[in-house]
Every structure is written in structure tokens, then in C-alpha cells.
Design a protein around this motif. Sequence first.
Motif, short mmCIF file in Angstrom:
data_model
loop_
_atom_site.label_atom_id
_atom_site.label_comp_id
_atom_site.label_asym_id
_atom_site.label_seq_id
_atom_site.Cartn_x
_atom_site.Cartn_y
_atom_site.Cartn_z
N LEU A 189 -25.95 16.71 13.18
CA LEU A 189 -26.85 15.91 14.00
C LEU A 189 -26.27 15.73 15.39
CD1 LEU A 189 -27.79 13.14 11.39
CD2 LEU A 189 -28.98 15.30 11.86
N ASP A 190 -27.09 15.97 16.39
CA ASP A 190 -26.66 15.80 17.78
C ASP A 190 -26.92 14.36 18.20
OD1 ASP A 190 -25.78 16.20 20.32
OD2 ASP A 190 -27.60 17.24 21.01
N GLU A 191 -26.05 13.46 17.72
CA GLU A 191 -26.23 12.04 17.97
C GLU A 191 -24.92 11.42 18.44
OE1 GLU A 191 -27.54 10.21 14.39
OE2 GLU A 191 -29.47 11.28 14.32
N GLU A 192 -25.04 10.26 19.06
CA GLU A 192 -23.85 9.49 19.39
C GLU A 192 -23.28 8.91 18.09
OE1 GLU A 192 -22.31 8.97 22.37
OE2 GLU A 192 -23.66 10.54 23.10
N PRO A 193 -21.97 8.70 18.02
CA PRO A 193 -21.34 8.23 16.77
C PRO A 193 -21.55 6.74 16.51
CG PRO A 193 -19.69 8.49 18.46
CD PRO A 193 -20.97 9.00 19.06
N TYR A 194 -22.82 6.33 16.46
CA TYR A 194 -23.16 4.95 16.15
C TYR A 194 -23.64 4.85 14.70
CZ TYR A 194 -23.07 3.67 21.12
OH TYR A 194 -22.69 3.42 22.41
N VAL A 195 -23.43 3.67 14.10
CA VAL A 195 -24.01 3.37 12.80
C VAL A 195 -24.80 2.07 12.96
CG1 VAL A 195 -23.60 3.06 10.34
CG2 VAL A 195 -21.97 4.38 11.70
N GLU A 196 -26.10 2.16 12.77
CA GLU A 196 -26.96 0.99 12.94
C GLU A 196 -26.77 0.02 11.77
OE1 GLU A 196 -28.77 0.37 15.50
OE2 GLU A 196 -28.72 2.30 16.56
N PRO A 197 -27.16 -1.25 11.93
CA PRO A 197 -27.04 -2.23 10.84
C PRO A 197 -27.71 -1.75 9.56
CG PRO A 197 -27.58 -3.34 12.89
CD PRO A 197 -27.67 -1.87 13.18
N GLY A 198 -26.98 -1.77 8.45
CA GLY A 198 -27.52 -1.35 7.17
C GLY A 198 -27.61 0.15 6.98
N GLU A 199 -27.24 0.92 7.98
CA GLU A 199 -27.36 2.38 7.92
C GLU A 199 -26.09 3.01 7.35
OE1 GLU A 199 -28.65 5.99 10.97
OE2 GLU A 199 -27.43 4.34 11.73
#
Length: 288
Positions: free
Chosen positions: A217-227
Motif C-alpha cells: 500500500l502506498d500510504e503514510e505509516p499511520y494507524v488510525e484509532p481501532g485500525e
Amino acid sequence: MSNFRLLNILFIFLLVITFTIGCDISDKNQVEEGINDNWPADGVYFMKWDSYHGYFEGEEPYIQLSIIQVHSIAQENEQSYKKYILISDKGEITVTSANYFPGPKGEKYSLYTLGLRLPKMKPGRYIINKLRMIDSNNQQKIYDIGKWVIDIKKGFKPKDLDLGKKTFISGYFDWYRVEILNNTQEKIYIKNLDFQLKIPVKTITKIGKDFNMTEYLDEEPYVEPGETKVFQFEFVSGVNDNNPKFISLRPFLYYEINNKNKFTILPTAIYSPVVNDKIILELVKSLN
């Protein structure tokens, strides 16, 4: 089942698999190459590991050493020792408990894993490179076990993150993969792994669609709440070295939440190459 016992089982399973694969190749060439005639003197030989284990204060470190016991005749039991002492740059560390786990056997050797539980220690970095073993007759032997960095930091394991599937054992030092669950109500930014090995290593962070990394996945290394997200930390080294590498890694994971830098610890992963009789013989000779 505890993680330590599961790790022991998986480690022995890996030895069985790698030994079996290797034997399919080596058995055909043993007579021709004279492998059974070239073994060094009977005795115990420790593989030299390049390892890093991170812990929070209050935890009891645990390491596993690989032993090759060379024998000219079949042997049923490993030598019994009453005391184990690790020698570090900060002094001696007396092991609180030790367990042997038998592995595969060849005509001239037997493989064992020696699990050592260490006492709780003060925060700091301990560099261990030797093991002293004392038998029931107070005879002692000292062995070079490579380089083990035990890095103990102040604090306690945070509750921000939960870990799902993770890397336990691999035949190559290529990556560490882990599922990360955000337990908070805030976005968490995954920053980097922190560890120190003898070989210089850079880490590249990648995000996967699932644990098998069927798609990046071409995404920033964030993890959203509950994700929950899968992160793969790929290891890149500029050192061109094809020698077998034995690495045990328990790294720190740094992350950011609410503009604060925090860290946790990932479970131990063991990287051990596929070996056959010829490679084991070469390893023993290099340790002799």
C-alpha cells in the motif's frame, strides 16, 4: 502456551526442516567429499550469533544459543552443568535457569539449543560475548558465543498498541513483519525499528494489504484509532557477506502519538540459515 515455549518449539522445528533439506543434498556427496573423515576433535562448539534483545526494566531477559556437539561415537546425552555465567562488558551475569532442547543428529554430531534465563538487571546496554559453564566437579569451560546486546530501558510496556501476527523464525535476515493494532482514540505514526547488530543495517518500512503482503500500500505509516495495519521492516546491508548468519532480534519499535515519541518492544525473531552436513562441518572448523 507461552511465547518462550512456542519460540523453542518453532526453533527446533526450523532445525529439523533445514537439516532435512540439507541432508537431501549432502547425503549424495558425503562419501565423495570425505565429509565423515574430516571432523575436528570431539567436543562442544557454540555457533556465534550476532544478536540484539531489547527489554523494559523489570523483565527477565532470555536468550537461546545453538550448540554443535561433535562425537566420534553416538552419544545419548549432553554434558550436565550446574552453573552458567555470561561474561559482559559490565561484568558477570549469573544465569537463573537453563534448559537444553535436543535437535537433529548426524552421524558425527548432534545439535542442541540452550535456553538461558537471565535475572532482572538495571537499565543499560550489556554486551555479552562469552559463556562460562561449570560442571558438578567444579571444572569450568569458557566459550565464545558471538555478540549479544541486551539493551534494557527504563519504563514499562505501553498499552497504546497491540500486536497480531508477527515474524518468529526465518531462514534469511530479510525482514521483520508485524500486525499493529491502535488501541487509542488518536492517530499513531509508526517511525522506525531500533536495534544494533555487528553488521550495519538500514531499515525500509513498507505497508501491506494483509499479513502475506500480497499487495503493498502506498500510504503514510499511520494507524488510525481501532485500525490494524501490517508493517514490514525490510533490512538492507551494504556488506557483501555470503557466510551463514545467525541472528536473534528483539527490537524496539518507535512511534509518535499526540506529538510525543514513545516506544514498545517487538517479540523475538530468529534468523537461521538452511544448513547441511557440509555447512555444519565448515561452521565447526571455523569455531575450532
